[in-house]
Structure formats: structure tokens, C-alpha cells
Design an enzyme around this catalytic site. Structure first.
Site: not given
Ligand code: IMP
Ligand code: MG
Length: 174
Positions: A101, A98, A42, A151, A129, A163
Site C-alpha cells: 500500500d 498480501d 495477511g 480490499v 496499490k 480474511r
Molecule cells: P503499507 O505499509 O502501507 O504498505 O501497508 C501494508 C499493510 O497494510 C498490509 O500488509 C495490510 O496489512 C494493510 N493494508 C493496506 N491496504 C489494505 C487493504 O486494502 N485491505 C486490508 N489491509 C490493507
Molecule cells: Mg500485511
């Protein structure tokens, strides 16, 4: 079910913001070399555009981490699929992601890479987010804070698709 993508951030808005981030990073790392660490897949579109806007010397490396779980939720268990090629010792590391979350992937990666003795370690994310955060993560550079919507584009995928979109959009199921 038919899908469509609604534009959230246009190509022009994203490009403009990346230029601003590049300028800020260039100021903050004046006199240093910044070592960009891209989190695949990403982060790759963002990192290429960002690197072009940075005026201090830049080196780059790539890693790939996957969190076990479904395609739209991260589980918190992170697997290193591809590690970096080079050591981080004494480098000024800037992780380029990218999106942050839940924060689980990044809090794991920052700790893991921080243990490799870099001169400094910071985080730059195109999207954040904040509403979704479950783990505390310090983000040093943020492109855009966005609401809690799934997104795609600019490196972000939905089941590996979209992508390549040059803008950030929200997938809608019609
Ligand atoms: P986290 O560990 O929950 O912060 O997630 C991180 C990973 O989840 C990111 O690097 C993305 O690959 C994926 N991700 C989280 N939210 C989105 C989104 O809205 N669209 C696409 N991929 C997402
Ligand atoms: Mg990622």
C-alpha cells in the site's frame, strides 16, 4: 451500519494468477531453493497457494510485523511481533505479502532482512496499490495492481474479519 462485500477479483481469477506467478518463480529460481518468508497474518493464504505452485525446492518461515496506527492506515513505524525462526544467510529469500500500500512496511522489512546476509532478496505481493505509494519499494512479482480501495479476502482483513473469503472484495457500507 450494514456492510457488504463487492467482488473485485473472483476466486478463479486469483487462482489463475497465482498459478502464473508460481510458474514464473519456478523458472527464475531454477536450480535453487527458494526460501519463502510469509508476513503474517495477511500473507498466509497467498503463500500457501503460491508454494503449492512452485516446482523448485521450497522452504518457509513466518514473521509478523505490525505498523502502529489505525486499522486502515499504516503509520510507518513497524514493530516486529514475531521474528523468523531461522537465519537467512546465503538463502534466496522471497518475501510473500498480501498487499503493498504505502510501502512503508515492506521498505522497512526488506532493509531489515537484507541486513541478514541472504544470497538474494525479492518481494512477491498478491496485490499492489501503486497510487498509494509514499516509499520506494521494488516489487519483483505482483499478482494484481488494484485501484485505491480498501480490499478484504484472501488473507486481508477489515478489523480482523473477512480474511477467509476465497476472493478479493471491497467492503461497502450501506
Ligand atoms: P503499507 O505499509 O502501507 O504498505 O501497508 C501494508 C499493510 O497494510 C498490509 O500488509 C495490510 O496489512 C494493510 N493494508 C493496506 N491496504 C489494505 C487493504 O486494502 N485491505 C486490508 N489491509 C490493507
Ligand atoms: Mg500485511
Amino acid at each position: 451500519m450494514a456492510e457488504s462485500v463487492r467482488i473485485l477479483l473472483s476466486e478463479e481469477e486469483v487462482d489463475k494468477r497465482i498459478k502464473e506467478l508460481g510458474e514464473a518463480i519456478s523458472r527464475d529460481y531454477a536450480g535453487e531453493t527458494v526460501h519463502l518468508v510469509c508476513v503474517l497474518k495477511g500473507g498466509v493464504f497467498f503463500m500457501c497457494e503460491l508454494a503449492k505452485r512452485i516446482t523448485v525446492p521450497v522452504t518457509m518461515d513466518f514473521m509478523s510485523a505490525s505498523s502502529y496506527g489505525s486499522s486502515t492506515k499504516s503509520s510507518g513505524v513497524v514493530k516486529i511481533v514475531k521474528d523468523l525462526d531461522e537465519p537467512l544467510k546465503d538463502r534466496h529469500v522471497l518475501i510473500v505479502e498480501d498487499i503493498v500500500d504505502s510501502g512503508r512496511t515492506l521498505s522497512y522489512l526488506i532493509k531489515m532482512l537484507g541486513d541478514r546476509d541472504p544470497a538474494s532478496i525479492k518481494l512477491c505481493t498478491l496485490l499492489d496499490k501503486p497510487e498509494r505509494r509514499v516509499t520506494d519499494v521494488k516489487v519483483d512479482y505482483t499478482g494484481f495492481e488494484i485501484p485505491d480501495e480498501f480490499v478484504v479476502g484472501y488473507g486481508l482483513d477489515y478489523d480482523q474479519r473477512y480474511r477467509n473469503l476465497p476472493y478479493i472484495g471491497v467492503v461497502e457500507f450501506n
